[in-house]
Design a protein around this motif. Structure first.
Motif, PDB file in Angstrom:
ATOM      1  N   LEU A  68       0.853  -1.194   0.000  1.00  0.00           N
ATOM      2  CA  LEU A  68       0.000   0.000   0.000  1.00  0.00           C
ATOM      3  C   LEU A  68       0.889   1.244   0.000  1.00  0.00           C
ATOM      4  N   PRO A  69       0.503   2.280  -0.746  1.00  0.00           N
ATOM      5  CA  PRO A  69       1.362   3.466  -0.877  1.00  0.00           C
ATOM      6  C   PRO A  69       1.551   4.194   0.446  1.00  0.00           C
ATOM      7  N   GLU A  70       2.791   4.630   0.698  1.00  0.00           N
ATOM      8  CA  GLU A  70       3.093   5.333   1.943  1.00  0.00           C
ATOM      9  C   GLU A  70       2.471   6.721   1.988  1.00  0.00           C
ATOM     10  N   ASN A  71       2.298   7.348   0.822  1.00  0.00           N
ATOM     11  CA  ASN A  71       1.758   8.707   0.795  1.00  0.00           C
ATOM     12  C   ASN A  71       0.239   8.735   0.861  1.00  0.00           C
ATOM     13  N   ALA A  72      -0.401   7.558   0.988  1.00  0.00           N
ATOM     14  CA  ALA A  72      -1.865   7.502   1.035  1.00  0.00           C
ATOM     15  C   ALA A  72      -2.319   6.423   2.010  1.00  0.00           C
ATOM     16  N   PRO A  73      -2.090   6.653   3.313  1.00  0.00           N
ATOM     17  CA  PRO A  73      -2.464   5.640   4.305  1.00  0.00           C
ATOM     18  C   PRO A  73      -3.981   5.460   4.394  1.00  0.00           C
ATOM     19  N   GLU A  90       0.873  -6.885   7.109  1.00  0.00           N
ATOM     20  CA  GLU A  90       1.928  -6.126   7.778  1.00  0.00           C
ATOM     21  C   GLU A  90       1.467  -4.688   7.990  1.00  0.00           C
ATOM     22  N   LYS A  91       1.928  -4.092   9.109  1.00  0.00           N
ATOM     23  CA  LYS A  91       1.528  -2.721   9.439  1.00  0.00           C
ATOM     24  C   LYS A  91       2.747  -1.837   9.652  1.00  0.00           C
ATOM     25  N   VAL A 109      -2.186  -0.546   7.635  1.00  0.00           N
ATOM     26  CA  VAL A 109      -1.683  -1.680   6.865  1.00  0.00           C
ATOM     27  C   VAL A 109      -0.706  -1.175   5.800  1.00  0.00           C
ATOM     28  N   SER A 110       0.446  -1.832   5.727  1.00  0.00           N
ATOM     29  CA  SER A 110       1.467  -1.421   4.761  1.00  0.00           C
ATOM     30  C   SER A 110       1.661  -2.434   3.641  1.00  0.00           C
ATOM     31  N   LYS A 111       1.336  -3.718   3.920  1.00  0.00           N
ATOM     32  CA  LYS A 111       1.593  -4.740   2.908  1.00  0.00           C
ATOM     33  C   LYS A 111       0.696  -5.952   3.133  1.00  0.00           C
ATOM     34  N   ARG A 142      -4.683   9.497  -6.749  1.00  0.00           N
ATOM     35  CA  ARG A 142      -4.571   8.085  -7.094  1.00  0.00           C
ATOM     36  C   ARG A 142      -3.752   7.339  -6.057  1.00  0.00           C
ATOM     37  N   MET A 143      -3.943   6.022  -6.034  1.00  0.00           N
ATOM     38  CA  MET A 143      -3.162   5.137  -5.179  1.00  0.00           C
ATOM     39  C   MET A 143      -2.454   4.120  -6.074  1.00  0.00           C
ATOM     40  N   VAL A 144      -1.130   4.015  -5.907  1.00  0.00           N
ATOM     41  CA  VAL A 144      -0.324   3.092  -6.703  1.00  0.00           C
ATOM     42  C   VAL A 144       0.081   1.918  -5.809  1.00  0.00           C
TER      43      VAL A 144
END
Length: 242
Positions: A68-73, A90-91, A109-111, A142-144
């Motif tokens: 998940l993109p870091e700039n769009a939590p 993962e968080k 969530v980060s991954k 957008r979310m990448v």
């Protein structure tokens, strides 16, 4: 004549082989990891599926990783069970916190990592979807989602290239979710002002009509009464005296 036929057959075979080689090379570039639907609304919630096609002719997809993109939590992320697959969430810490329903969350969530078990791997010619619920969606355009696809032969395809607006699609593009601003909606009210005034006018009209109806009824009864009295008086005057 036979020589001409052999030459034509050889040429056709060569053309077929060349065409297959070109299509076989260009085909995988068009089939990549994607997110569906591709558009959503900022601040809302949604159900999304990461679609993973198998591009190998001999190996199966055994693991899928989505970052998940870091700039769009995103404050709330939940996964749907996929038969034959396990998922590891993962968080990471975030600062400032992300607000979800009045609560301040310091972790998001980060991954997401899905791993096949048994015979559930995505085989050649197949694809698999991995559903996720997310929200509230961030206030970004957008979310990448950079993704990694691991095959049973050890090959890892990195779908991490960010598409450029208006540019050509990269060879290994990352899934992109486009976010649009929420449309402003008018606050609900009991009734519009114009409607209230119209209702008041209708009430006045109804009251006036009722009053006129009652007045007409009274006038009619009075007319009948006066007519009866006049008829009785006429009969008395016309009667002979004894």
């Amino acid at each position: 004549m036979i020589r001409l036929r052999r030459t034509a057959t050889a040429a056709a075979l060569a053309f077929t082989v060349a065409t297959t080689a070109v299509l076989g090379f260009a085909g995988p570039a068009s089939a990549h990891v994607s997110v569906n639907p591709k558009e959503a609304t900022q601040g809302g919630y949604g159900r999304f599926a990461f679609r993973v096609p198998n591009e190998s002719d001999s190996a199966s997809t055994t693991k899928v990783e989505v970052v998940l993109p870091e700039n769009a939590p995103v404050g709330s992320v939940s996964t749907m069970p996929v038969p034959g697959w396990t998922v590891v969430v993962e968080k990471r810490k975030v600062d400032p916190p992300v607000e979800v329903h009045g609560s301040q969350l310091t972790e998001v969530v980060s991954k997401l990592t899905w791993t096949a078990t048994g015979d559930a791997a995505v085989k050649p010619g197949q694809f698999q979807e991995f559903p996720v619920s997310m929200g509230p969606l961030p206030q970004v355009d957008r979310m990448v989602f950079k993704s990694l696809q691991t095959y049973s032969d050890g090959n890892v395809v990195r779908w991490i290239e960010e598409p450029t607006p208006g540019g050509e699609e990269p060879e290994k593009p990352a899934p992109v979710l486009t976010l649009t601003p929420a449309s402003a909606s008018a606050a609900p009210s009991a009734a519009p002002a114009g409607q209230v005034e119209a209702d008041d006018d209708d009430d006045d009209s109804d009251g006036a009509a009722t009053g006129l109806g009652i007045a007409g009824l009274v006038a009619g009864l009075a007319g009948l009464l006066l007519g009866g009295l006049a008829f009785a008086r006429t009969r008395r005057e016309a009667a002979p005296k004894a």
